[in-house]
Design a protein around this motif. Structure first.
Motif, PDB file in Angstrom:
ATOM      1  N   ASP A 185     -64.285  39.277 -13.369  1.00  0.00           N
ATOM      2  CA  ASP A 185     -63.767  38.529 -14.109  1.00  0.00           C
ATOM      3  C   ASP A 185     -62.528  39.305 -14.273  1.00  0.00           C
ATOM      4  N   SER A 186     -61.071  39.181 -14.828  1.00  0.00           N
ATOM      5  CA  SER A 186     -60.103  39.755 -15.171  1.00  0.00           C
ATOM      6  C   SER A 186     -59.917  41.256 -15.791  1.00  0.00           C
ATOM      7  N   ALA A 187     -61.196  40.753 -16.846  1.00  0.00           N
ATOM      8  CA  ALA A 187     -61.373  42.431 -17.172  1.00  0.00           C
ATOM      9  C   ALA A 187     -61.744  43.831 -16.631  1.00  0.00           C
ATOM     10  N   GLU A 188     -62.420  43.316 -15.038  1.00  0.00           N
ATOM     11  CA  GLU A 188     -63.136  44.337 -14.148  1.00  0.00           C
ATOM     12  C   GLU A 188     -61.687  44.624 -13.803  1.00  0.00           C
ATOM     13  N   GLN A 189     -60.908  44.403 -13.557  1.00  0.00           N
ATOM     14  CA  GLN A 189     -59.721  43.720 -12.630  1.00  0.00           C
ATOM     15  C   GLN A 189     -58.676  45.220 -12.814  1.00  0.00           C
ATOM     16  N   THR A 190     -58.426  46.306 -12.166  1.00  0.00           N
ATOM     17  CA  THR A 190     -57.060  47.384 -11.979  1.00  0.00           C
ATOM     18  C   THR A 190     -55.587  46.529 -11.746  1.00  0.00           C
ATOM     19  N   THR A 191     -55.203  46.592 -12.388  1.00  0.00           N
ATOM     20  CA  THR A 191     -53.728  45.620 -12.729  1.00  0.00           C
ATOM     21  C   THR A 191     -52.886  46.555 -11.985  1.00  0.00           C
ATOM     22  N   THR A 192     -52.183  46.202 -10.727  1.00  0.00           N
ATOM     23  CA  THR A 192     -50.677  46.743 -10.276  1.00  0.00           C
ATOM     24  C   THR A 192     -49.584  46.694 -10.177  1.00  0.00           C
ATOM     25  N   THR A 193     -48.653  47.727  -9.664  1.00  0.00           N
ATOM     26  CA  THR A 193     -47.288  47.162 -10.742  1.00  0.00           C
ATOM     27  C   THR A 193     -46.464  46.664  -9.558  1.00  0.00           C
ATOM     28  N   TYR A 194     -45.653  45.381 -10.412  1.00  0.00           N
ATOM     29  CA  TYR A 194     -45.547  44.583  -9.322  1.00  0.00           C
ATOM     30  C   TYR A 194     -43.487  44.300  -9.954  1.00  0.00           C
ATOM     31  N   PRO A 195     -43.284  44.189  -9.613  1.00  0.00           N
ATOM     32  CA  PRO A 195     -43.017  43.799  -7.615  1.00  0.00           C
ATOM     33  C   PRO A 195     -43.302  44.556  -6.112  1.00  0.00           C
ATOM     34  N   LYS A 254     -54.405  41.549  -9.618  1.00  0.00           N
ATOM     35  CA  LYS A 254     -53.763  41.520 -11.564  1.00  0.00           C
ATOM     36  C   LYS A 254     -52.640  42.311 -10.879  1.00  0.00           C
ATOM     37  N   VAL A 255     -51.479  41.526 -11.165  1.00  0.00           N
ATOM     38  CA  VAL A 255     -50.112  42.093 -11.183  1.00  0.00           C
ATOM     39  C   VAL A 255     -49.466  42.077 -12.450  1.00  0.00           C
ATOM     40  N   ARG A 256     -48.929  43.560 -13.080  1.00  0.00           N
ATOM     41  CA  ARG A 256     -47.622  43.496 -13.831  1.00  0.00           C
ATOM     42  C   ARG A 256     -46.297  43.596 -13.528  1.00  0.00           C
ATOM     43  N   MET A 257     -45.569  42.872 -13.401  1.00  0.00           N
ATOM     44  CA  MET A 257     -44.030  43.066 -13.752  1.00  0.00           C
ATOM     45  C   MET A 257     -43.446  44.039 -15.116  1.00  0.00           C
ATOM     46  N   PRO A 258     -42.508  44.553 -15.199  1.00  0.00           N
ATOM     47  CA  PRO A 258     -42.055  45.167 -16.552  1.00  0.00           C
ATOM     48  C   PRO A 258     -41.977  44.648 -17.695  1.00  0.00           C
ATOM     49  N   PHE A 259     -41.928  42.940 -17.302  1.00  0.00           N
ATOM     50  CA  PHE A 259     -42.181  42.337 -18.643  1.00  0.00           C
ATOM     51  C   PHE A 259     -42.846  41.187 -18.700  1.00  0.00           C
ATOM     52  N   GLY A 260     -43.507  41.626 -20.227  1.00  0.00           N
ATOM     53  CA  GLY A 260     -44.444  40.252 -20.382  1.00  0.00           C
ATOM     54  C   GLY A 260     -45.303  40.102 -19.708  1.00  0.00           C
ATOM     55  N   ASP A 261     -46.758  39.028 -19.806  1.00  0.00           N
ATOM     56  CA  ASP A 261     -47.867  38.750 -19.644  1.00  0.00           C
ATOM     57  C   ASP A 261     -47.896  39.754 -18.383  1.00  0.00           C
ATOM     58  N   SER A 262     -49.065  40.205 -17.921  1.00  0.00           N
ATOM     59  CA  SER A 262     -50.069  40.705 -16.590  1.00  0.00           C
ATOM     60  C   SER A 262     -49.848  39.190 -15.812  1.00  0.00           C
ATOM     61  N   ALA A 263     -50.618  38.991 -14.666  1.00  0.00           N
ATOM     62  CA  ALA A 263     -50.459  37.350 -13.477  1.00  0.00           C
ATOM     63  C   ALA A 263     -51.512  37.541 -12.240  1.00  0.00           C
ATOM     64  N   TRP A 264     -51.982  36.914 -12.332  1.00  0.00           N
ATOM     65  CA  TRP A 264     -52.641  36.491 -11.172  1.00  0.00           C
ATOM     66  C   TRP A 264     -51.665  36.617 -10.194  1.00  0.00           C
ATOM     67  N   LEU A 265     -51.640  37.235  -9.425  1.00  0.00           N
ATOM     68  CA  LEU A 265     -50.969  37.239  -8.175  1.00  0.00           C
ATOM     69  C   LEU A 265     -51.696  36.577  -6.623  1.00  0.00           C
ATOM     70  N   ILE A 266     -51.170  34.854  -6.618  1.00  0.00           N
ATOM     71  CA  ILE A 266     -51.383  34.684  -5.267  1.00  0.00           C
ATOM     72  C   ILE A 266     -50.827  34.931  -3.946  1.00  0.00           C
ATOM     73  N   THR A 267     -51.915  35.353  -3.076  1.00  0.00           N
ATOM     74  CA  THR A 267     -50.833  35.249  -1.714  1.00  0.00           C
ATOM     75  C   THR A 267     -50.823  35.191  -0.617  1.00  0.00           C
TER      76      THR A 267
END
Length: 398
Positions: free
Chosen positions: A4-14, A38-51
């Motif tokens: 669940d997205s609520a359980e995820q820690t958000t990581t600074t990106y890039p 789960k990542v967050r860029m300097p601006f905008g929504d947080s996002a799921w990162l596909i690697t």
């Protein structure tokens, strides 16, 4: 069980750094960690990162993920301003119509007919650089000029206006160095110029890509003025900046691997295969670009991506996925590649891939044939404020 997205820690990106072409270890860590990151860029929504490779292909081909929805969201991005619109942010059926029309103008015949011209251009630029003496700046004197002249010729941009186009292109890809006001002003100037050029071609068409786009039709449909302008902006940026960067990047990588450079010197017929491997190997992007928003709840790799949430696809990381490529961090110029993601996948796969391949092949060929002892004569100066990684200046000797 899905995460669940609520359980995820958000990581600074890039994760990647602007100075250099290494793939940051955080990507490998993300690939080895179950689920999505789960990542967050300097601006905008947080996002799921596909690697991972399989996840990337699946998402890029999945109609449940939309680029058009990004126009209605605060997209994850590096700068305060928003830079990309037009065909890059459309979904079917609009995207299908636009792509079909562009494909009619951007034919393989038109592209392959350029090979002799591109080869002559690359060889001339090498000769001019050599005539001016060492060190030469491989980026400014060679890598930038080849795609500039080719794409401007295709678009029919007058020679006198080409310096302006370079400035516009650099600013559009300026990453976190571009203010909202400057981004808006740059795109306005570029769009106004393209409106003027299109109006001239409607009156007096020429034998170039832009004239073909003006005339493009599909069952009585055609590109309207705004669609034409947006397409020209997209072609300019994609056809110029990315190819120039990769010419320099490929040269930089090969100069650091003398045994691989020697292989190309000994066998120039290996160049087409080498280009495919280099496209796979070099992670061009500082960050993953273009958010894809879920139109409904979708489970990806055990993570539940809820409707309205964005995902970012890292093509560079997916191209180094060991589940798809044997020893992915090793450059093998004769590697038999089934399918890399360097030109994307799915409906947004790069229309200009054949042109990019041609230019990369001919650029490498001219260097290998005419400058067999090419080497760095100093440390490159890397672009510090760009979404695409490459040297800004690269001194070389021969």
């Amino acid at each position: 069980m899905s995460a669940d997205s609520a359980e995820q820690t958000t990581t600074t990106y890039p994760f990647n750094h602007a100075c250099g072409l290494e793939l940051d270890d955080s990507y490998r860590e993300a690939q080895l960690t179950p689920g999505l990151t789960k990542v967050r860029m300097p601006f905008g929504d947080s996002a799921w990162l596909i690697t991972r490779y399989d996840d990337a292909r699946a998402v890029l081909a999945d109609s449940r993920f939309s680029r058009a929805m990004s126009l209605d969201h605060d997209v994850p991005r590096m700068s305060e301003g928003r830079n990309f619109t037009g065909i890059l942010t459309t979904d079917p059926p609009d995207h299908t119509r636009l792509r079909t029309l562009v494909a009619k103008a951007f034919t393989m015949r038109r592209v392959e007919a350029l090979r002799t011209q591109v080869r002559a251009l690359a060889e001339r630029l090498v000769d001019e650089m050599v005539a001016d003496g060492e060190p030469g700046d491989l980026m400014r004197r060679y890598a930038l000029i080849i795609p500039e002249e080719v794409i401007y010729e295709l678009l029919g941009v007058p020679l006198a206006d080409r310096d302006r186009f370079r400035v516009w292109s650099d600013k559009v890809l300026g990453g976190d160095d571009l203010s909202v006001e400057e981004a808006e002003r740059t795109l306005l100037e570029l769009r106004e110029y393209m409106h003027t050029l299109i109006a001239e071609l409607r009156v007096a068409p020429r034998d170039d890509l832009l004239s073909a786009l003006v005339e493009a039709r599909d069952d009585g449909d055609r590109l309207n003025e705004e669609e034409l302008v947006d397409l020209c902006v997209a072609i300019l940026i994609a056809g110029h900046e990315t190819t120039a960067n990769q010419i320099a990047n490929f040269s930089y990588v090969l100069m650091g691997l003398p045994d691989q450079w020697a292989r190309l010197k000994d066998d120039v017929e290996l160049i087409p295969k080498a280009v495919e491997e280099l496209v796979r190997y070099v992670p061009l992007g500082l960050t993953a670009l273009f958010a894809h928003y879920a139109t409904e709840d979708v489970e990806v790799s055990g993570t539940l991506v809820r409707a309205g949430e964005p995902v970012l696809v890292s093509h560079g990381a997916a191209n180094r996925d060991k589940t798809q490529f044997d020893s992915p961090d090793e450059l093998r110029l004769d590697r038999e590649i089934k399918s890399h993601l360097g030109f994307g996948h799915g409906i947004h796969r790069c229309l200009g891939a054949p042109l990019a391949r041609l230019q990369l092949q001919e650029a490498l060929r001219a260097l290998v044939v005419k400058l067999p002892d090419l080497h760095l004569s100093g440390e490159p100066e890397w672009k510090k404020h760009s979404l695409l990684r490459a040297p800004d200046r690269m001194p070389v000797g021969w």
